[in-house]
Write an enzyme that holds these catalytic residues in place. Structure first.
Site, PDB file in Angstrom:
ATOM      1  N   HIS A   1      28.955  27.920  41.421  1.00 10.54           N
ATOM      2  CA  HIS A   1      29.230  29.263  41.934  1.00 10.54           C
ATOM      3  C   HIS A   1      28.027  29.751  42.744  1.00 10.54           C
ATOM      4  CE1 HIS A   1      31.081  33.163  42.172  1.00 10.54           C
ATOM      5  NE2 HIS A   1      29.887  33.678  41.933  1.00 10.54           N
TER       6      HIS A   1
ATOM      7  N   LYS B   1      53.275  28.484  36.839  1.00  3.69           N
ATOM      8  CA  LYS B   1      51.939  27.890  36.919  1.00  3.69           C
ATOM      9  C   LYS B   1      51.757  26.799  35.857  1.00  3.69           C
ATOM     10  CE  LYS B   1      47.044  28.531  37.234  1.00  3.69           C
ATOM     11  NZ  LYS B   1      45.841  29.219  36.860  1.00  3.69           N
TER      12      LYS B   1
END
Ligand code: GRF
Length: 192
Positions: A108, A64
């Site tokens: 969100h 990653k």
């Protein structure tokens, strides 16, 4: 402000922000749309809006950190100084966080700290709470945990279905996110 938007899916929030920038309502330029999902609809939207777009996935790399290093390289190349996450379904790693302190925001679909994670709308609906909402916040290393910038409530009525609630949340998102981004940029320019 030279803005990069990161998105993994549909891209409706990207679209409204890009339109607000194009209309001159937000003082900045979207210099990059990055997606970790090569099939994402957001890439078509970027193409249609004439916004440079790049897509690769962590699966294309052995680690990653290398994936994020590649993103960082792109951001440097494009001289990006602000990142907007718009449905980017991954955690931001340490290298990106260090390179962009207080310069990455996220939206969100709940009233954080309630219902963080991937299913904010469904979790609120299934919990049968009477209200939920939308939060814009700075990004830190946690899942939807960074300092809150703005919130707006959405009432859940008896008649609401998951789908009607999703529509209401998205309507609020599409108004709130460009507004908040505009204010952040104005404040920073005033301070500069
Ligand atoms: C939005 O509900 C946002 O709050 C969440 O992901 C969704 C993205 O929708 N983080 P879209 O891709 O912008 O249409």
């Amino acid at each position: 402000m030279r803005i990069a938007v990161f998105a993994s899916g549909n891209g409706s929030n990207f679209q409204v922000i890009a339109e607000a920038v194009k209309a001159g309502k937000i003082d900045g330029e979207i210099v990059l749309l990055f997606s970790d999902n090569k099939q994402a609809k957001v890439l078509e939207r970027a193409e249609q809006l004439g916004i440079p777009h790049v897509s690769f996935s962590p699966k294309d790399f052995s680690e990653k950190s290398i994936y994020e290093g590649e993103i960082l390289h792109l951001l440097e190349e494009k001289k990006v100084n602000f990142i907007v996450l718009a449905g980017y379904m991954r955690l931001i790693g340490p290298a990106l966080l260090e390179a962009f302190p207080e310069k990455i925001i996220n939206i969100h679909p709940s009233l954080l700290p309630q219902f963080p994670g991937l299913h904010g709308i469904r979790d609120a609906y299934e919990a049968r709470v009477k209200e939920t909402g939308v939060t814009v916040h700075y990004v830190d290393k946690g899942v939807d945990t960074g300092p809150i910038i703005a919130q707006e409530r959405v009432i859940i009525t008896e008649d609401d279905t998951m789908s009607s609630l999703e529509d209401k949340i998205h309507q609020v998102e599409h108004r709130l996110y460009p507004e908040v981004l505009k204010k952040i940029i104005e404040n920073r320019e005033r301070r500069a």
